[in-house]
Design a protein around this motif. Structure first.
Motif, mmCIF file in Angstrom:
data_model
loop_
_atom_site.group_PDB
_atom_site.id
_atom_site.type_symbol
_atom_site.label_atom_id
_atom_site.label_comp_id
_atom_site.label_asym_id
_atom_site.label_seq_id
_atom_site.Cartn_x
_atom_site.Cartn_y
_atom_site.Cartn_z
ATOM 1 N N ILE A 162 69.135 75.833 25.060
ATOM 2 C CA ILE A 162 68.089 76.733 24.576
ATOM 3 C C ILE A 162 66.870 75.881 24.244
ATOM 4 O O ILE A 162 66.991 74.780 23.700
ATOM 5 N N SER A 163 65.700 76.379 24.606
ATOM 6 C CA SER A 163 64.461 75.641 24.356
ATOM 7 C C SER A 163 63.637 76.376 23.313
ATOM 8 O O SER A 163 63.405 77.583 23.422
ATOM 9 N N PHE A 164 63.199 75.625 22.303
ATOM 10 C CA PHE A 164 62.388 76.187 21.217
ATOM 11 C C PHE A 164 60.902 75.991 21.517
ATOM 12 O O PHE A 164 60.528 75.114 22.301
ATOM 13 N N PRO A 165 60.041 76.780 20.902
ATOM 14 C CA PRO A 165 58.598 76.648 21.146
ATOM 15 C C PRO A 165 58.094 75.223 20.884
ATOM 16 O O PRO A 165 58.433 74.614 19.869
ATOM 17 N N ILE A 166 57.306 74.731 21.825
ATOM 18 C CA ILE A 166 56.656 73.426 21.653
ATOM 19 C C ILE A 166 55.388 73.427 22.497
ATOM 20 O O ILE A 166 55.411 73.796 23.667
ATOM 21 N N HIS A 167 54.275 73.102 21.861
ATOM 22 C CA HIS A 167 53.017 73.058 22.596
ATOM 23 C C HIS A 167 51.978 72.292 21.783
ATOM 24 O O HIS A 167 52.240 71.870 20.654
ATOM 25 N N THR A 168 50.813 72.153 22.396
ATOM 26 C CA THR A 168 49.786 71.284 21.808
ATOM 27 C C THR A 168 49.067 71.911 20.619
ATOM 28 O O THR A 168 48.397 71.208 19.862
ATOM 29 N N GLU A 169 49.189 73.223 20.456
ATOM 30 C CA GLU A 169 48.443 73.912 19.402
ATOM 31 C C GLU A 169 49.342 74.399 18.270
ATOM 32 O O GLU A 169 48.941 75.250 17.475
ATOM 33 N N LYS B 165 52.734 73.641 32.207
ATOM 34 C CA LYS B 165 53.059 72.215 32.283
ATOM 35 C C LYS B 165 52.179 71.411 31.321
ATOM 36 O O LYS B 165 51.141 71.883 30.861
ATOM 37 N N ASN B 166 52.586 70.193 31.065
ATOM 38 C CA ASN B 166 51.801 69.346 30.153
ATOM 39 C C ASN B 166 50.379 69.155 30.648
ATOM 40 O O ASN B 166 49.446 69.052 29.860
ATOM 41 N N LEU B 167 50.223 69.064 31.966
ATOM 42 C CA LEU B 167 48.902 69.092 32.597
ATOM 43 C C LEU B 167 48.897 70.318 33.501
ATOM 44 O O LEU B 167 49.415 70.286 34.608
ATOM 45 N N ILE C 149 42.803 66.459 32.382
ATOM 46 C CA ILE C 149 43.512 65.182 32.520
ATOM 47 C C ILE C 149 42.991 64.168 31.494
ATOM 48 O O ILE C 149 43.727 63.271 31.069
ATOM 49 N N LYS C 150 41.761 64.342 31.048
ATOM 50 C CA LYS C 150 41.205 63.452 30.016
ATOM 51 C C LYS C 150 41.928 63.627 28.680
ATOM 52 O O LYS C 150 41.897 62.736 27.835
ATOM 53 N N TYR C 151 42.566 64.781 28.497
ATOM 54 C CA TYR C 151 43.249 65.091 27.243
ATOM 55 C C TYR C 151 44.761 64.955 27.344
ATOM 56 O O TYR C 151 45.474 65.250 26.377
ATOM 57 N N LEU C 152 45.265 64.496 28.494
ATOM 58 C CA LEU C 152 46.711 64.482 28.693
ATOM 59 C C LEU C 152 47.429 63.624 27.655
ATOM 60 O O LEU C 152 48.464 64.031 27.106
ATOM 61 N N ASP C 153 46.914 62.457 27.361
ATOM 62 C CA ASP C 153 47.561 61.602 26.358
ATOM 63 C C ASP C 153 47.550 62.271 24.980
ATOM 64 O O ASP C 153 48.527 62.183 24.226
ATOM 65 N N GLU C 154 46.456 62.935 24.669
ATOM 66 C CA GLU C 154 46.358 63.655 23.390
ATOM 67 C C GLU C 154 47.386 64.793 23.356
ATOM 68 O O GLU C 154 48.049 65.022 22.328
ATOM 69 N N TYR C 155 47.520 65.507 24.461
ATOM 70 C CA TYR C 155 48.511 66.581 24.545
ATOM 71 C C TYR C 155 49.923 66.041 24.357
ATOM 72 O O TYR C 155 50.760 66.643 23.681
ATOM 73 N N THR C 156 50.176 64.904 24.970
ATOM 74 C CA THR C 156 51.503 64.291 24.854
ATOM 75 C C THR C 156 51.832 63.951 23.404
ATOM 76 O O THR C 156 52.934 64.226 22.920
ATOM 77 N N GLU C 157 50.874 63.363 22.713
ATOM 78 C CA GLU C 157 51.106 62.992 21.321
ATOM 79 C C GLU C 157 51.323 64.223 20.442
ATOM 80 O O GLU C 157 52.141 64.203 19.505
#
Length: 378
Positions: free
Chosen positions: A351-358, A193-195, A250-258
């Motif tokens: 179909i879902s393609f790869p997407i993540h924070t890194e 999950k995003n968090l 949770i401190k990085y959640l906004d950064e992860y979202t962006e």
């Protein structure tokens, strides 16, 4: 590039904040308060503050959160709950476990949310709630749903497992986070999950302090004070170690979202003119946090695309291959193929393609190059 691309790069995300995570873990382990340690209360407070909600209650997982929500709202066996036919099974699972009756509703082809125009036709004198699922990372049309719910005096539960941090945009210009608008919002901290934590975890949110107190008691064996049980409850607690991890993340959640939005924006830009590929629709009443980047493949070529990408070392996922009303476990409710045509169609197209924070630029370029190649040379 082959065999290095992942749907979600959990290791890379961990390494980026390794020092903070390791320190939090060590503190939790050395503190030895492994159940209901101080980190649990601290994270619940952080979750409450982040979402600007009156009460946040942590629990063991997102499925438990849904069950506790329904118990807290006082639903009784035989009560009917309206729920999308296109969703993860957990949303419906707890309805069946509590002896409630799922009343399936079809979804909208573009945004994947429940089709709110069909709500009133499903309401009976046994209907007690609508569960709306903020699927793949954006909010359902909450004003339309709440309008119907208030008219018939029924509850609204928001399944927010995939949309933590998404904001609903009201017509008057105000905003509220997903999971804070209906009677109860539930979420999951599953690692992808995003968090996400490093195991299972979940939470409930509500703007009612009274209901929040009730949910807290239910999640803790029905007790406020140890060995004094006020109501029938369950054993559903967020581990102290998981809470410690979440308190850092949770401190990085906004950064992860962006970061996720940047990946999605590039997909949008590079894949927008491909015939036979329908990109995710962004609802005008919600921001999108892209827990998944879910497209639709027309002309029956979805499985062919998935197989081709796998040959190139590119993973993809199908969320979800079978609508809930056609799952073997739920056939006893009497639904059949053709009852929810949009849900059934989506299960053959998504179909879902790869997407993540890194996500690295080179990785995404490789994914895009192969998707384009499939449609232009396949």
């Amino acid at each position: 590039m082959k065999n290095t691309i992942q749907m979600v790069d959990l290791r890379g995300q961990y390494l980026r904040i390794k020092e903070e995570i390791d320190a939090a873990l060590l503190d939790a382990v050395q503190g030895t308060a492994y159940i209901n340690g101080p980190q649990v209360k601290l994270f619940a407070q952080s979750l409450q503050e982040y979402n600007n909600v009156k009460s946040a209650v942590t629990c063991a997982n997102g499925t438990d959160a849904l069950q506790i929500a329904m118990m807290g709202l006082g639903f009784k066996p035989g009560d009917e709950v309206i729920v999308p036919a296109f969703t993860y099974i957990a949303t419906v699972e707890v309805i069946a476990l509590l002896g409630l009756v799922p009343k399936f509703i079809d979804v909208k082809e573009d945004t994947f949310e429940l089709d709110y125009s069909k709500l009133e036709g499903l309401i009976s004198n046994k209907t007690v709630a609508i569960i709306t699922v903020h699927l793949f990372g954006q909010c359902s049309n909450m004003e339309a749903i709440l309008s119907v719910a208030r008219k018939y005096n029924i509850a609204v539960i928001e399944d927010t497992a995939q949309a933590m941090g998404a904001e609903y945009l009201f017509q008057d210009g105000s905003r509220a986070f997903a999971g804070t608008i209906g009677d109860v919002g539930t979420t999951s901290f599953f690692p992808s999950k995003n968090l996400g934590c490093f195991g299972d975890g979940g939470a409930l949110m509500t703007q009612s302090s009274t209901l929040g107190d009730k949910l807290y008691i239910i999640a803790n064996h029905g007790q406020r004070k140890k060995y004094y049980h006020e109501t029938i409850g369950v054993n559903s607690r967020l581990d102290t170690i998981q809470a410690a991890i979440l308190q850092v993340k949770i401190k990085y959640l906004d950064e992860y979202t962006e970061a996720r939005r940047a990946v999605a924006q590039k997909y949008d830009l590079c894949l927008s003119n491909i015939a036979g590929l329908i990109l995710p629709e962004k609802a005008q009443y919600s921001t999108h946090v892209y827990n998944q980047y879910t497209c639709r493949v027309e002309n029956g070529r979805r499985d062919e695309l998935k197989a081709y990408l796998l040959e190139q070392g590119i993973p993809s996922m199908i969320y979800y291959p079978i609508p809930v009303h056609l799952q073997k476990a739920y056939l006893s409710y009497g639904y059949k193929e053709g009852d929810f045509p949009v849900s059934e169609k989506l299960c053959k197209e998504v179909i879902s393609f790869p997407i993540h924070t890194e996500m690295e630029v080179e990785e995404q370029d490789f994914i895009i190059k192969n998707i384009v190649h499939f449609f232009t040379h396949g």
